[in-house]
Design a protein around this motif. Structure first.
Motif, short mmCIF file in Angstrom:
data_model
loop_
_atom_site.label_atom_id
_atom_site.label_comp_id
_atom_site.label_asym_id
_atom_site.label_seq_id
_atom_site.Cartn_x
_atom_site.Cartn_y
_atom_site.Cartn_z
N PHE A 139 93.34 31.97 -16.87
CA PHE A 139 93.75 33.57 -16.58
C PHE A 139 94.13 34.16 -17.80
CE2 PHE A 139 97.01 36.84 -15.32
CZ PHE A 139 96.27 37.07 -13.91
N PRO A 140 94.99 33.79 -18.72
CA PRO A 140 95.23 34.76 -19.89
C PRO A 140 94.10 34.88 -20.79
CG PRO A 140 96.20 32.52 -20.08
CD PRO A 140 95.82 32.71 -18.57
N GLU A 141 93.16 33.98 -20.88
CA GLU A 141 92.14 34.03 -21.53
C GLU A 141 91.12 35.21 -21.00
OE1 GLU A 141 89.73 30.35 -21.73
OE2 GLU A 141 91.25 29.39 -22.86
N GLY A 142 90.99 35.40 -19.85
CA GLY A 142 90.20 36.70 -19.24
C GLY A 142 90.84 37.91 -19.79
N THR A 143 92.22 37.80 -19.63
CA THR A 143 93.03 39.07 -20.08
C THR A 143 92.72 39.55 -21.56
OG1 THR A 143 94.72 38.47 -18.23
CG2 THR A 143 95.26 40.18 -19.98
N SER A 144 92.94 38.25 -22.38
CA SER A 144 92.55 38.37 -23.85
C SER A 144 91.27 38.95 -24.38
CB SER A 144 92.92 37.03 -24.62
OG SER A 144 91.99 36.13 -24.21
N VAL A 145 90.38 38.84 -23.44
CA VAL A 145 89.20 39.75 -23.73
C VAL A 145 89.32 41.12 -23.30
CG1 VAL A 145 86.72 39.89 -23.57
CG2 VAL A 145 87.90 37.71 -23.93
N TYR A 195 77.34 41.48 -35.20
CA TYR A 195 77.71 41.46 -33.73
C TYR A 195 78.64 42.53 -33.56
CZ TYR A 195 75.00 37.07 -33.70
OH TYR A 195 73.98 35.78 -33.81
N ARG A 196 78.39 42.87 -32.31
CA ARG A 196 79.23 44.06 -31.91
C ARG A 196 80.80 43.22 -31.46
NH1 ARG A 196 76.96 47.19 -26.97
NH2 ARG A 196 79.09 48.13 -27.13
N ARG A 197 81.90 44.21 -31.67
CA ARG A 197 83.20 43.68 -31.40
C ARG A 197 83.22 42.62 -29.97
NH1 ARG A 197 87.93 44.70 -33.98
NH2 ARG A 197 89.72 44.44 -32.71
N SER A 198 82.74 43.37 -29.07
CA SER A 198 82.91 42.98 -27.55
C SER A 198 82.19 41.53 -27.45
CB SER A 198 82.26 44.01 -26.59
OG SER A 198 80.76 44.04 -26.89
N THR A 199 81.04 41.36 -28.13
CA THR A 199 80.33 40.18 -28.37
C THR A 199 80.96 38.99 -28.83
OG1 THR A 199 78.15 41.40 -28.26
CG2 THR A 199 77.99 39.11 -28.94
N LEU A 200 81.81 39.67 -30.08
CA LEU A 200 82.52 38.38 -30.79
C LEU A 200 83.64 37.85 -30.07
CD1 LEU A 200 82.65 40.03 -34.34
CD2 LEU A 200 81.29 37.76 -33.46
N LEU A 201 84.38 38.90 -29.06
CA LEU A 201 85.34 38.46 -28.20
C LEU A 201 84.96 37.55 -27.03
CD1 LEU A 201 87.40 41.71 -28.11
CD2 LEU A 201 88.26 39.59 -28.83
N VAL A 202 83.81 37.79 -26.37
CA VAL A 202 83.21 37.20 -25.45
C VAL A 202 82.90 35.59 -26.04
CG1 VAL A 202 81.44 36.72 -23.60
CG2 VAL A 202 82.42 39.00 -23.97
N LEU A 203 82.37 35.50 -27.01
CA LEU A 203 81.80 34.28 -27.73
C LEU A 203 83.17 33.41 -28.06
CD1 LEU A 203 79.11 35.45 -30.11
CD2 LEU A 203 78.88 34.12 -27.92
N ALA A 204 84.18 34.18 -28.37
CA ALA A 204 85.44 33.29 -28.70
C ALA A 204 85.95 32.75 -27.43
CB ALA A 204 86.61 34.36 -29.22
N ILE A 205 86.06 33.39 -26.41
CA ILE A 205 86.47 32.67 -25.05
C ILE A 205 85.40 31.66 -24.58
CG2 ILE A 205 87.44 33.08 -22.84
CD1 ILE A 205 89.22 33.90 -25.03
N THR A 206 84.14 31.80 -24.74
CA THR A 206 83.22 31.07 -24.47
C THR A 206 83.42 29.69 -25.11
OG1 THR A 206 81.68 32.88 -24.00
CG2 THR A 206 80.51 30.67 -24.20
N LEU A 207 83.69 29.88 -26.37
CA LEU A 207 83.96 28.51 -27.25
C LEU A 207 85.05 27.73 -26.66
CD1 LEU A 207 83.43 26.90 -29.75
CD2 LEU A 207 84.96 28.33 -30.94
N HIS A 208 86.19 28.47 -26.10
CA HIS A 208 87.12 27.71 -25.41
C HIS A 208 86.74 27.05 -24.15
CE1 HIS A 208 90.59 30.32 -26.82
NE2 HIS A 208 90.00 29.94 -27.99
N ASN A 209 85.82 27.68 -23.35
CA ASN A 209 85.48 27.31 -22.30
C ASN A 209 84.62 26.08 -21.98
OD1 ASN A 209 87.33 28.97 -20.72
ND2 ASN A 209 85.59 30.70 -20.50
N ILE A 210 83.73 26.08 -23.28
CA ILE A 210 82.63 24.98 -23.15
C ILE A 210 83.35 23.54 -22.99
CG2 ILE A 210 81.18 23.50 -24.54
CD1 ILE A 210 80.56 26.21 -26.07
N PRO A 211 84.49 23.05 -23.74
CA PRO A 211 85.04 21.86 -23.73
C PRO A 211 85.75 21.75 -22.04
CG PRO A 211 86.27 22.88 -25.19
CD PRO A 211 85.13 23.84 -24.85
N GLU A 212 86.26 22.98 -21.68
CA GLU A 212 86.90 22.70 -20.32
C GLU A 212 86.05 22.43 -19.36
OE1 GLU A 212 88.78 26.64 -20.57
OE2 GLU A 212 89.81 26.46 -22.08
N GLY A 213 84.88 23.29 -19.32
CA GLY A 213 83.93 22.85 -17.97
C GLY A 213 83.39 21.49 -18.29
N PHE A 214 83.05 20.92 -19.60
CA PHE A 214 82.55 19.90 -19.69
C PHE A 214 83.48 18.60 -19.28
CE2 PHE A 214 81.91 15.91 -22.41
CZ PHE A 214 80.71 15.88 -22.21
#
Length: 278
Positions: A178-184, A126-145
């Motif tokens: 907020f910091p999660e968006g910045t960290s990507v 996977y491309r680096r950008s895809t891996l970073l987005v997937l990392a924050i996506t992993l964070h956001n799954i339980p938060e949204g749930f």
């Protein structure tokens, strides 16, 4: 405005709440338009603050209501909380092993190269950008749930104080997004990606929150006995993410004392919001 919100259906309330949390992810990503980089101490402090918010929300917004709801159930009240909590952590552990992702905190200084530190199945594909987005996506799954389950609890009980608690939880999740968006977006910009594209990837990671929130809402709406387990499940998933990624990421650049203080500040802010408002 509040009366208007109260009159909406649980689905619309959940959607609006998680559009706010998604918007906060986008707001964090938008820093890419105004700064070349974010000071490392600021970033570590923001990540630690996010961890404190998640820990406090896991107890006051999720675990405590799960225990309270199970008090009149057929089993001791601690069983749904304990079972759901551990299942949530185990679920995120499994997702963490399967989903290709790159810990965003590894890239704050710009010293990491390639995909060292990437996890999941075949991350090198996977491309680096895809891996970073997937990392924050992993964070956001339980938060949204968690937000969806909280609004589902309101739909089941009709308790307006719990509605305030669900809104408070959404506010807390927004603050730590907020910091999660910045960290990507910032690491991608440092690598030469255009500001617009770096912002796009940064905000994209927040899209999963409305989706997972609606999933949580509909799940507990159709299967009411699952509600205490679902609340505890969301808490366990959030604690796993906090312990496995957020706290280590805030400390690995040497700012341990700073990170500890900001984690306590985040915990205190969310505790005050939950206790005072919810």
């Amino acid at each position: 405005m509040w009366d208007w919100f109260v009159g909406l259906s649980p689905t619309m309330q959940t959607l609006l709440a998680t559009l706010f949390t998604w918007g906060m992810t986008a707001a964090g990503a938008s820093l890419v338009f105004t700064a070349k980089r974010v000071n490392q101490k600021v970033m570590d402090g923001m990540l630690a603050f996010a961890g404190g918010v998640m820990i406090a929300a896991s107890f006051w917004s999720l675990l405590q209501p799960a225990i309270d709801m199970a008090e009149d159930g057929p089993v001791p009240s601690w069983i749904p909380a304990a079972v759901g909590f551990m299942l949530g952590g185990l679920f995120l552990w499994g997702v963490d092993k399967l989903l290709p992702h790159l810990h965003p905190a590894l890239d704050q200084t710009g010293s990491e190269s390639g995909k060292r530190g990437a996890e999941g199945i075949r991350p090198e594909s996977y491309r680096r950008s895809t891996l970073l987005v997937l990392a924050i996506t992993l964070h956001n799954i339980p938060e949204g749930f968690a937000v969806g389950v909280a609004f589902g609890m309101v739909a089941q009980t009709g308790d307006m104080s719990q509605l305030i608690g669900a809104v408070t939880l959404a506010i807390g999740m927004g603050l730590q997004n907020f910091p999660e968006g910045t960290s990507v977006s910032m690491p991608l910009r440092r690598e030469g990606m255009s500001r617009g594209k770096a912002f796009w990837y940064g905000q994209l990671s927040g899209f999963v929150e409305p989706v997972s929130a609606l999933l949580g809402l509909w799940l507990v709406s159709f299967v009411q006995p699952l509600l205490p387990y679902a609340l505890a499940f969301a808490a366990g998933a959030m604690i796993f993410v906090t312990a496995e990624e957020v706290i280590p990421g805030s400390q690995e650049n040497g700012n341990r004392d700073l990170a500890a203080i900001w984690l306590m500040i985040g915990f205190t802010v969310m505790m005050i919001l939950d206790v005072a408002l919810g």
